[in-house]
Design a protein around this motif. Structure first.
Motif, PDB file in Angstrom:
ATOM      1  N   TYR A 165       8.664  50.804  66.010  1.00 46.83           N
ATOM      2  CA  TYR A 165       7.253  51.147  66.148  1.00 46.83           C
ATOM      3  C   TYR A 165       6.610  50.099  67.054  1.00 46.83           C
ATOM      4  O   TYR A 165       7.217  49.088  67.409  1.00 46.83           O
ATOM      5  CB  TYR A 165       6.545  51.183  64.784  1.00 46.83           C
TER       6      TYR A 165
ATOM      7  N   ARG B   7       3.364  48.155  57.107  1.00 45.03           N
ATOM      8  CA  ARG B   7       4.024  49.246  56.380  1.00 45.03           C
ATOM      9  C   ARG B   7       3.606  50.608  56.937  1.00 45.03           C
ATOM     10  O   ARG B   7       4.422  51.530  57.040  1.00 45.03           O
ATOM     11  CB  ARG B   7       3.668  49.159  54.900  1.00 45.03           C
TER      12      ARG B   7
ATOM     13  N   TYR C 264       5.711  52.161  59.837  1.00 44.56           N
ATOM     14  CA  TYR C 264       6.907  52.919  59.427  1.00 44.56           C
ATOM     15  C   TYR C 264       6.516  54.270  58.854  1.00 44.56           C
ATOM     16  O   TYR C 264       7.144  55.293  59.162  1.00 44.56           O
ATOM     17  CB  TYR C 264       7.701  52.122  58.393  1.00 44.56           C
TER      18      TYR C 264
ATOM     19  N   ASN D  24       5.825  56.908  61.620  1.00 45.40           N
ATOM     20  CA  ASN D  24       6.986  57.483  62.305  1.00 45.40           C
ATOM     21  C   ASN D  24       7.869  58.310  61.378  1.00 45.40           C
ATOM     22  O   ASN D  24       8.455  59.311  61.793  1.00 45.40           O
ATOM     23  CB  ASN D  24       7.803  56.378  62.974  1.00 45.40           C
TER      24      ASN D  24
ATOM     25  N   ASN E 151      19.710  49.044  62.070  1.00 47.83           N
ATOM     26  CA  ASN E 151      18.503  48.575  62.745  1.00 47.83           C
ATOM     27  C   ASN E 151      18.591  47.101  63.111  1.00 47.83           C
ATOM     28  O   ASN E 151      19.160  46.293  62.384  1.00 47.83           O
ATOM     29  CB  ASN E 151      17.275  48.716  61.827  1.00 47.83           C
TER      30      ASN E 151
ATOM     31  N   TRP F 174      15.480  44.291  65.034  1.00 45.33           N
ATOM     32  CA  TRP F 174      14.100  44.305  65.479  1.00 45.33           C
ATOM     33  C   TRP F 174      13.979  43.656  66.839  1.00 45.33           C
ATOM     34  O   TRP F 174      14.869  42.961  67.310  1.00 45.33           O
ATOM     35  CB  TRP F 174      13.159  43.689  64.455  1.00 45.33           C
TER      36      TRP F 174
ATOM     37  N   GLU G  29       7.748  45.091  66.838  1.00 46.21           N
ATOM     38  CA  GLU G  29       7.607  45.081  65.389  1.00 46.21           C
ATOM     39  C   GLU G  29       6.593  44.022  64.947  1.00 46.21           C
ATOM     40  O   GLU G  29       6.080  44.065  63.828  1.00 46.21           O
ATOM     41  CB  GLU G  29       8.946  44.817  64.690  1.00 46.21           C
TER      42      GLU G  29
ATOM     43  N   PHE H  19       9.881  45.394  57.462  1.00 43.31           N
ATOM     44  CA  PHE H  19      11.198  45.784  57.989  1.00 43.31           C
ATOM     45  C   PHE H  19      12.217  45.864  56.859  1.00 43.31           C
ATOM     46  O   PHE H  19      13.013  46.816  56.778  1.00 43.31           O
ATOM     47  CB  PHE H  19      11.633  44.763  59.044  1.00 43.31           C
TER      48      PHE H  19
ATOM     49  N   TYR I 282      11.314  49.009  54.564  1.00 46.08           N
ATOM     50  CA  TYR I 282      11.260  50.369  55.098  1.00 46.08           C
ATOM     51  C   TYR I 282      12.462  50.785  55.937  1.00 46.08           C
ATOM     52  O   TYR I 282      12.460  51.881  56.498  1.00 46.08           O
ATOM     53  CB  TYR I 282       9.970  50.555  55.918  1.00 46.08           C
ATOM     54  N   THR I 283      13.480  49.972  56.033  1.00 39.52           N
ATOM     55  CA  THR I 283      14.696  50.392  56.724  1.00 39.52           C
ATOM     56  C   THR I 283      15.883  50.236  55.778  1.00 39.52           C
ATOM     57  O   THR I 283      15.886  49.349  54.918  1.00 39.52           O
ATOM     58  CB  THR I 283      14.942  49.575  58.010  1.00 39.52           C
TER      59      THR I 283
END
Length: 513
Positions: A184, A221, A224, A227, A244, A246, A250, A282, A285-286
């Motif tokens: 993002y 947050r 994420y 998207n 992922n 970064w 980010e 990060f 949310y991943t």
């Protein structure tokens, strides 16, 4: 039938069974019975993801709308016979109700079907997904990579169906998707409409979090969440595991640790404060192995069977300040601990191919202001200086250790290219020739091409970018790219395809094992 279509059919069947009043979950789960309003149940808000499928283990992710327990049921069968259950983490407000389940003991070379639900005193409707496990010997390998989503003011455009490039990636039926960073753009807010120079209008789906630059943990947050609401992205990642790393957006454009920035759009000027919040988001949310507080390493190795090891780098956390990058005493983008780890793991690797995912290109001259340098390459094509000295040491080690089968892949610069590095053209010669492939963006402004530094004998074999007079083109004009890597199990050859939105193949290179 594609895996995405299969998933949608399963979701309908499974959801219909639940809405019919009761469903028996495999693995000994208790059936639901009796009337219950949906508002009484927990709700899974942002789909399901899998990631870091590494050897016999992986991570499954989801998010709920309240506190509770996360449960996952898995099976090698689509009908969930002979399934088993795994308890995930608790959904807690401290982690924004995100949850992860670490699953291990996975069989090699199988498709794993899974369904996830949240449970408090009631049970949510489940969401389903699938992923392929690490292949055994004799299996081909295929993955796709890209990065850079919702940048430069170009977000989810309902007129073109959102991030349709993910539907193109899905047609490759990849084993996994490697996101090279900039999942993002926390520093790029979105407006509902943007009038373009030619009179067209770009439309964005907007959200509160995307209305300003991200500074608070809630706002990071929200990047994420924005998207993950795209239908193309969500469908693709529900059936394709993701790994992922970064990059800068980010947090903030071209950031480095310790920086005090002067962007007037921000009230918080300490990059370290912003980076700590972005890192926690990060982690939350991943589908990575980081703890929810962000503790752990972003750099890591992903073993994908005998043909492939992937080395995910972190070229942000340990980076030195952006300067002219011309110090004869060296510079830092990996840092000693990460560099030593990379050397050790490359030497240990028995995989035929070793793919290094560098979130910053090696030779592109990427400025930060009128004079300073953001990347590794700088404006002097002579002997290594600044951060190039760190790279030169790594390349020399690889040659000395006789490590073969290396390929570098990256994004970051918003165009696609193939770079070949050869000591016969270089000022620094103590290394073996290698390739670096660049792709992206997924859905962002297109730029480039950059000039390249030739200290390491860089030759641009292919590039596609917008004209100099048409920079920051929108996805309406194309120039949205991804790459595909395929390894043939029989010949062990590795083929890279540079692809454009719509599934158009632009350039192909096959490398012998």
């Amino acid at each position: 039938m594609s895996r995405n279509k299969t998933l949608n059919r399963r979701q309908l069947l499974w959801g219909g069974a639940v809405l019919g009043g009761a469903v028996a979950l495999g693995g000994g789960a208790t059936a639901l019975a009796g009337p219950m309003l949906d508002r009484d149940r927990p709700n899974l808000t942002h789909g399901v993801l899998s990631g870091d499928v590494n050897g016999d283990r992986g991570v499954i992710w989801t998010r709920a709308d309240r506190s509770g327990k996360m449960w996952v049921e898995l099976s090698t069968r689509e009908d969930f016979k002979h399934s088993w259950k795994v308890r995930g983490s608790n959904f807690m407000a401290a982690n924004d109700f995100t949850g992860k389940a670490r699953v291990d003991g996975l069989p090699a070379g199988k498709t794993i079907h899974y369904r996830v639900w949240a449970e408090d005193e009631h049970r949510s409707h489940p969401l389903t997904g699938s992923f392929r496990t690490t292949p055994a010997a004799g299996h081909d390998v295929r993955f796709v990579w890209s990065g850079d989503i919702a940048g430069q003011g170009w977000g989810r455009n309902p007129d073109i169906g959102g991030y349709t490039i993910f539907a193109d990636m899905a047609k490759s039926d990849p084993d996994f998707f490697l996101c090279s960073g900039d999942f993002y753009y926390g520093d790029n807010p979105l407006r509902e409409t943007v009038k373009l120079p030619d009179g067209r209008v770009w439309k964005n789906v907007t959200s509160d979090a995307k209305s300003k630059v991200a500074e608070t943990l809630k706002e990071f947050r929200g990047q994420y969440q924005y998207n993950l609401k795209d239908e193309n992205l969500s469908a693709f990642l529900s059936t394709t595991p993701m790994i992922n790393q970064w990059d800068d957006h980010e947090v903030l454009n071209n950031w480095y640790p310790g920086e005090i920035h002067d962007d007037p759009n921000y009230t918080i000027k300490s990059v370290d404060v912003l980076a700590a919040r972005a890192r926690k988001a990060f982690a939350e949310y991943t589908p990575n192995p980081l703890k929810p507080d962000g503790e752990g390493r972003i750099y890591r190795k992903i073993s994908h069977g005998p043909l492939l090891d992937v080395f995910m780098l972190d070229m942000r956390t340990y980076k030195d300040p952006n300067t002219l990058n011309d110090s004869p005493d060296g510079g830092r983008v990996l840092g000693k601990i990460q560099l030593d780890w990379l050397k050790q793991e490359l030497a240990r690797s028995k995989a035929t191919w070793k793919v290094i995912a560098n979130d910053t290109p090696l030779a592109n001259i990427i400025g930060d202001g009128p004079k300073n340098i953001e990347g590794i390459g700088q404006r002097d094509n002579g002997k290594p200086l600044g951060r190039e000295i760190e790279l030169a040491g790594l390349l020399s080690y690889i040659k000395k250790s006789k490590i073969k089968g290396l390929v570098w892949i990256t994004t970051d610069v918003h165009y696609t290219a193939a770079h070949h590095y050869d000591p016969s053209r270089a000022a620094f010669t103590d290394f073996d020739p290698f390739w670096e492939f660049i792709t992206g963006p997924i859905n962002a402004g297109a730029f480039g091409p950059n000039k390249v530094d030739t200290t390491f004998g860089t030759k641009v074999e292919f590039a596609k970018a917008p004209d100099a007079d048409h920079q920051n083109t929108t996805p309406l004009d194309g120039y949205q790219f991804y790459g595909e890597v395929a390894i043939d199990a029989a010949s062990k050859d590795l083929t890279v395809r540079l692809m454009e939105i719509g599934g158009k193949e632009l350039w192909t290179k096959t490398l012998g094992a």
